[in-house]
Design an enzyme around this catalytic site. Structure first.
Site, mmCIF file in Angstrom:
data_model
loop_
_atom_site.group_PDB
_atom_site.id
_atom_site.type_symbol
_atom_site.label_atom_id
_atom_site.label_comp_id
_atom_site.label_asym_id
_atom_site.label_seq_id
_atom_site.Cartn_x
_atom_site.Cartn_y
_atom_site.Cartn_z
ATOM 1 C CD GLU A 180 -2.683 1.434 2.428
ATOM 2 O OE1 GLU A 180 -3.537 2.342 2.438
ATOM 3 O OE2 GLU A 180 -2.461 0.703 3.419
ATOM 4 C CG ASP B 180 -12.156 12.053 -1.822
ATOM 5 O OD1 ASP B 180 -10.950 11.702 -1.772
ATOM 6 O OD2 ASP B 180 -12.523 13.213 -1.591
ATOM 7 C CE1 TYR C 173 -7.045 12.133 5.390
ATOM 8 C CE2 TYR C 173 -5.512 10.490 4.551
ATOM 9 C CZ TYR C 173 -5.752 11.702 5.160
ATOM 10 O OH TYR C 173 -4.695 12.488 5.556
ATOM 11 C CD GLU C 174 -12.753 3.343 1.338
ATOM 12 O OE1 GLU C 174 -13.488 2.719 0.560
ATOM 13 O OE2 GLU C 174 -11.597 2.963 1.643
ATOM 14 C CG ASP D 158 -2.031 16.142 -1.968
ATOM 15 O OD1 ASP D 158 -2.756 16.684 -2.827
ATOM 16 O OD2 ASP D 158 -1.451 16.781 -1.078
ATOM 17 C CB THR E 57 -8.354 4.309 4.208
ATOM 18 O OG1 THR E 57 -9.111 5.373 3.620
ATOM 19 C CG2 THR E 57 -7.890 3.359 3.110
ATOM 20 C CE LYS F 132 -2.447 26.014 -6.380
ATOM 21 N NZ LYS F 132 -1.566 26.956 -5.626
#
Length: 221
Positions: free
Chosen positions: A48, A158, A199-200, A122, A197, A126
């Site tokens: 991972e 996401d 974040y998930e 991340d 995760t 930009k």
């Protein structure tokens, strides 16, 4: 593997508060490694990248004792959380490495991994930062080198714009899309893809859809 001098985590509670404390926990953990400390006898079958706490890999490792799991991140203070969980559970098939993705060929044998996960990296929105995205062709070439011929890259995010851009990179680089969903948790794809995760879990609670793709690297030659 280089020997370590143990560090007392309690020495770091006041100085720079909790961050150095967490680095000390990483340093002392028997399952955590810096790049120059890596034990080459452990060959991961599941990697991972950008693992954060590594708890996603820990849950996968607990459910698949036949695999050899490696969680990779550039921040040791994050990885120590998953390492503590792995040690507590007595998982012999879990390691943690502080490393950049492009450094992995230095310690992981070519064509040895069955699976590479890239989870919620991340998005670097930009344009001038596109080269830092973990699905940029530079990194896809690294993953291609690490994966077995029948191995696969699994990518979750996401970030809709990043996901569409990543699909374009995969196709342009000759990868084969095997499974795809713009809403993983409402799909009929395999349940083990849906292990969450940190974040998930947060993104789902905010009503965001999780995008997922499984891709096979192009054949060499």
């Amino acid at each position: 593997m280089a020997s370590r001098t143990p560090v007392n985590p309690e020495d770091f509670i006041i100085t720079r508060k909790r961050k150095k404390y967490k680095f000390a926990l990483f340093h002392n953990s028997p399952v955590c490694f810096e790049l120059d400390e890596w034990d080459g006898s452990y060959v991961p079958s599941v990697i991972e990248i950008g693992a954060g706490t590594g708890l996603f890999s820990v849950e996968q490792a607990a459910g698949h004792p036949e695999g050899a799991f490696l969680a990779v991140d550039v921040k040791a203070d994050r990885l120590q959380k998953g390492a503590a969980s792995a040690v507590e559970q007595g998982l012999a098939n879990m390691r943690f490495l502080r490393s950049r993705a492009d450094q992995l060929p230095e310690v992981v044998p070519a064509h040895s991994a069955d699976i590479i996960w890239v989870t919620f990296p991340d998005p670097f929105p930009k344009k001038h930062s596109a080269g830092r995205r973990l699905t940029h062709p530079t990194f896809l070439k690294v993953y291609r080198r690490l994966l077995k011929e029948d191995g696969a890259l699994y990518f979750k995010t996401d970030a809709h714009a990043l996901f569409e851009w990543s699909l374009e990179q995969l196709v342009a680089e000759g990868w084969t899309i095997k499974e795809l969903s713009f809403d993983l948790h409402e799909s009929d794809l395999a349940e083990w893809y849906k292990v969450k995760t940190n974040y998930e879990t947060r993104f789902i609670s905010e009503g965001l859809m999780i995008h997922f793709v499984k891709a096979i690297p192009p054949k060499e030659g």
